[in-house]
Design an enzyme around this catalytic site. Sequence first.
Site, mmCIF file in Angstrom:
data_model
loop_
_atom_site.group_PDB
_atom_site.id
_atom_site.type_symbol
_atom_site.label_atom_id
_atom_site.label_comp_id
_atom_site.label_asym_id
_atom_site.label_seq_id
_atom_site.Cartn_x
_atom_site.Cartn_y
_atom_site.Cartn_z
ATOM 1 N N LYS A 89 -6.917 32.455 16.951
ATOM 2 C CA LYS A 89 -8.355 32.276 17.176
ATOM 3 C C LYS A 89 -8.769 30.888 16.696
ATOM 4 O O LYS A 89 -8.315 30.439 15.627
ATOM 5 C CB LYS A 89 -9.107 33.364 16.422
ATOM 6 C CG LYS A 89 -10.605 33.406 16.612
ATOM 7 C CD LYS A 89 -11.181 34.607 15.858
ATOM 8 C CE LYS A 89 -12.679 34.733 15.992
ATOM 9 N NZ LYS A 89 -13.202 35.931 15.287
ATOM 10 N N SER A 145 -15.086 42.175 14.381
ATOM 11 C CA SER A 145 -14.489 41.300 15.388
ATOM 12 C C SER A 145 -12.995 41.489 15.582
ATOM 13 O O SER A 145 -12.436 40.978 16.557
ATOM 14 C CB SER A 145 -14.775 39.835 15.035
ATOM 15 O OG SER A 145 -16.163 39.589 15.004
ATOM 16 N N SER A 203 -15.921 38.898 17.866
ATOM 17 C CA SER A 203 -15.905 37.513 18.270
ATOM 18 C C SER A 203 -14.506 37.040 18.673
ATOM 19 O O SER A 203 -14.349 35.982 19.277
ATOM 20 C CB SER A 203 -16.421 36.634 17.118
ATOM 21 O OG SER A 203 -15.596 36.771 15.969
#
Length: 566
Positions: free
Chosen positions: A46, A144, A120
């Site tokens: 990420k 998330s 997210s």
Amino acid sequence: MNSTAPTTQASPEWIIKFDTPIYTDANADAVPSRPLPLAGLRFAVKDNIDVASVPTTAACPAYSYTPASHAHVVERLLQAGAGIVGKTNLDQFACGLNGSRSPYGAVPNSFNADYVSGGSSSGSAYAVATGQVDFSLGTDTAGSGRVPAGLNNIVGIKPSRGLLSARGVVPAAPSADCVSIFARTVATAVQVLQVARGYDAADPYSRQLDVSQSPFPPRFRFGVPDVLNFFGDAAAESAFEDAVSRLVSLGGVQVTIAYAPLAQAASLLYDSALVAERYAALREFVDAHDADIIEPVRGILTGGRKFSAADLVDAQRRLRELAQRVTPMWDDIDVLLVPTAPTHYTIAEMQADPVALNRNLGAYTNFVNLLDYAAISVPSSIRADGLPFGVTFIGPCGSDLRIADLGQRYHHATGLGMGATGRPLPPAVPLFDAPAPATVRVAVVGAHLSGMPLNKQLTERHAVLVAETRTAPDYRLYALPGTTPPKPGMVRVAPNEGSAIIVEVWEMPVEHYGSFVAMIPWPLGIGTITLADGSSVQGFACDALALASAEDISHYGGWRAYIAAR
């Protein structure tokens, strides 16, 4: 260390791929053959987690910087033989649960591109679900690391806080942040967790946690909230009902728990002064670059400015009050079961109402880090409309491997394939190297039977019911006078001169057996009981001196029948 710049391709695959995967110098030339635990596995990161010499943007171009070193967790994975193939899109500054809050575009769902992927950690989940990588790293502050897993038919581990170092991760709310792991199987996710975890003295929130627990028991109690809201999504509601039934078939006993205090804790994350931590984490950048942050992320971050230190103290005290209130819940359950996400929205719906719908996706996630729990999201079903539905198992801090063991059992019982690849699950693998703890089997005949007043003395010692059977026909059962609660006494008589008495056989860890025996009052005690099949177990016996005024109830065949007749 071999480094590379990302390619310049615009990526509808939601992963900025590197020209050459990144390995450490030690394994770059021989990853597939070296005896390293993650040799040959490829992963994505990420883009709020540092990879040396590669820009970290947190989905905000104005924030971009190029780190000189890897995040701690990335370094551990590289040293274990894995290779990084790219970085993934996210909700800006990891502030969202839907995957559409990025200047680089909304990440679609891997099953239906009209729907959100969840965020997210949206790109990290998409890359795993579509088979581009073997696993990926995300982060989880409010859900998330779970919501994207549930919406993409993959596994998402949200570790206990501090189990994985967050050094080299762009902070969201540091006291609640966790690095999370996505994979298509629980076994792979746990393999990565075992490599990535470890105390890091340079991370102020890192902790030395013991997660070396025993496998999840074959019989267990699982909590289900007393109030569930699926926001009008009948398909999700039906899918969760099926999930509860499946867990019962796997040995679970459903226990209803009060959800209100958990929901109240969850609301503190954004609706109290706790949100000031999100502003404080990025204060210097937010104050200088307000216009470079997209909405509604900007509104959330700048909203933290309005709170005073006293407001924050009040919010922290309220959180502690709620934590104390819910702690007794764990006396009654071994694990908490919730929908990972209660519904699924299209990208258009989310963009039209980005705050309320995002909040709905987090209905069963926001409280977990605030209350210091571990969690794992696993696939549960494919709805009639073709969208995935996932469930989350939540346990106390440090129960990471234990709930993962249950998660693997559950995942393999679904019959689902891996992510959106269409490939079947491989066979389940043991998640614990150590043998199961020693146990002892105990036959109970009266007040300790399931549903009887003293049964909790067994369940609170983690005993599990393994059989209902009968003794050999060599016993007589008596109702003992003056006992509270009412209890029977069973005595052995000459062969074939007694009755076969109904008993339950419970399996208890040896470590708890002594305290159980110590609670048994005269005239009862523990001896060796012969069962109808000729086998022997420990079981309740009675001193014959207590039977002078006792009623012989052997003809009832067991204590339940006698109690019912009364």
